[in-house]
Design a protein around this motif. Structure first.
Motif, PDB file in Angstrom:
ATOM      1  N   ARG A  96       8.250  96.839  14.179  1.00  0.00           N
ATOM      2  CA  ARG A  96       9.156  95.962  13.431  1.00  0.00           C
ATOM      3  C   ARG A  96      10.234  96.815  12.754  1.00  0.00           C
ATOM      4  N   PRO A  97      11.518  96.579  13.040  1.00  0.00           N
ATOM      5  CA  PRO A  97      12.581  97.399  12.442  1.00  0.00           C
ATOM      6  C   PRO A  97      12.584  97.288  10.920  1.00  0.00           C
ATOM      7  N   SER A  98      12.890  98.412  10.284  1.00  0.00           N
ATOM      8  CA  SER A  98      12.896  98.455   8.826  1.00  0.00           C
ATOM      9  C   SER A  98      14.084  99.294   8.364  1.00  0.00           C
ATOM     10  N   LEU A  99      13.894 100.133   7.367  1.00  0.00           N
ATOM     11  CA  LEU A  99      15.010 100.861   6.759  1.00  0.00           C
ATOM     12  C   LEU A  99      15.759 101.696   7.796  1.00  0.00           C
ATOM     13  N   GLY A 100      17.075 101.611   7.745  1.00  0.00           N
ATOM     14  CA  GLY A 100      17.904 102.397   8.643  1.00  0.00           C
ATOM     15  C   GLY A 100      17.713 102.070  10.106  1.00  0.00           C
ATOM     16  N   GLY A 101      17.079 100.927  10.401  1.00  0.00           N
ATOM     17  CA  GLY A 101      16.816 100.556  11.783  1.00  0.00           C
ATOM     18  C   GLY A 101      15.550 101.166  12.358  1.00  0.00           C
ATOM     19  N   TRP A 102      14.885 102.010  11.585  1.00  0.00           N
ATOM     20  CA  TRP A 102      13.643 102.623  12.049  1.00  0.00           C
ATOM     21  C   TRP A 102      12.483 101.643  11.919  1.00  0.00           C
TER      22      TRP A 102
END
Length: 322
Positions: A96-102
């Motif tokens: 699941r994408p999170s901070l900064g797309g990571w």
């Protein structure tokens, strides 16, 4: 149950006692809330896999967000692989994408446990990301673990020690009374008052630039020092404040671009992809973070801890303005 009476009073940050957590839950503790935060997030970062599994089985959404991230993100960021696996087993989504797309899963590919989750087809690191991860491992290993509380640094890109001394209009310490003062400071950082001690810095050339260090104070991070050093380039200033923690500053082309930063800490919600990666790779390694930001490739920690290439005396001036 009210927020101030959620059943977790006195828990603090130690979430490793599975039996204790079960007793609290049986007595009515709220698995969804701890002092306005989420117990699962705290356990993911600071607890045991047994506690994580217990809480994960009781929450409505194992991927619920706190400050923009899931509990699984917290486990990966905190280098808690067993907790991360417990969350994945409970249904948390590693991709699941999170901070900064990571995503937590993709971020884990850059760290010490790249095999943490089965990797979906097509998910991989870029060459730039792999290189950043490899350099972080090399640099943190080269520096090793050491006590740098009270140390001030300026990591300067693209100039050597001689040029740094010239820009600062500093005078090399080679003999005389000041050399005696320096030896006394090295033996006891509090042997002299601030007026004398704050004007002596060490400077060392390293691959990629140079390091200005002061093992007993904050002088290298003062705005006037950073501004002079960063003309036509960039530098990262660090003061490891023993009272309030690591304080960072960025200077570029003679201007202070950012201050009140926290090198070695976790990422912020609005960080770029590169900043999130650096925060993960250099978490709890503030000195390495500062060096890496300036592109310095130290082979050991001598430039930080000494002895430096040259000790130099700064001219007396107001370095808090520039």
């Amino acid at each position: 149950m009210a927020a101030e009476d959620d059943g977790w009073s006195g828990m603090g940050w130690n979430w490793t006692d599975a039996d204790g957590v079960r007793r609290r839950l049986a007595a009515g503790a709220d698995p969804q809330s701890w002092n306005g935060s989420r117990p699962l997030h705290r356990a993911a970062a600071c607890g045991s896999p047994e506690v994580v599994a217990e809480l994960a089985g009781r929450v409505a959404d194992v991927d619920a967000l706190e400050n923009g991230v899931t509990a699984l993100w917290e486990a990966v960021m905190s280098r808690k692989p067993a907790n991360a696996q417990a969350l994945a087993a409970a249904g948390a989504d590693p991709w699941r994408p999170s901070l900064g797309g990571w995503s937590p899963g993709r971020l884990s590919l850059t760290g010490p446990t790249p095999e943490l989750f089965p990797v979906p087809q097509g998910v991989a690191l870029t060459a730039t990301e792999r290189a950043a991860a490899q350099e972080a491992h090399r640099l943190t290993t080269a520096l090793g673990e050491f006590d740098y509380d009270g140390t001030g640094l300026a990591c300067v890109a693209g100039i050597d020690a001689a040029e740094a001394v010239r820009r600062l209009q500093a005078t090399p310490v080679v003999d005389g009374n000041l050399l005696d003062v320096l030896h006394e400071l090295l033996a006891d950082p509090y042997a002299h008052g601030m007026d004398e001690s704050q004007h002596i810095v060490g400077v060392t050339s390293v691959p990629g630039g140079c390091v200005v260090t002061q093992p007993w104070g904050y002088a290298p991070q003062m705005p006037g020092v950073l501004a002079r050093l960063s003309a036509g380039t960039l530098c990262y200033g660090l003061y490891a404040n023993p009272k309030s923690g690591n304080q960072g500053s960025i200077a570029r082309h003679g201007n202070i671009e950012a201050s009140d930063l926290h090198p070695g800490a976790g990422p912020d919600q609005d960080d770029t992809s590169a900043h999130v990666l650096a925060a993960y790779l250099y978490q709890h390694h503030a000195v390495a973070y500062a060096c890496a930001f300036a592109g310095l490739r130290l082979a050991d920690r001598r430039a930080v801890t000494g002895p430096p290439e040259v000790w130099a005396e700064l001219p007396r001036r107001d370095y808090w303005s520039h």
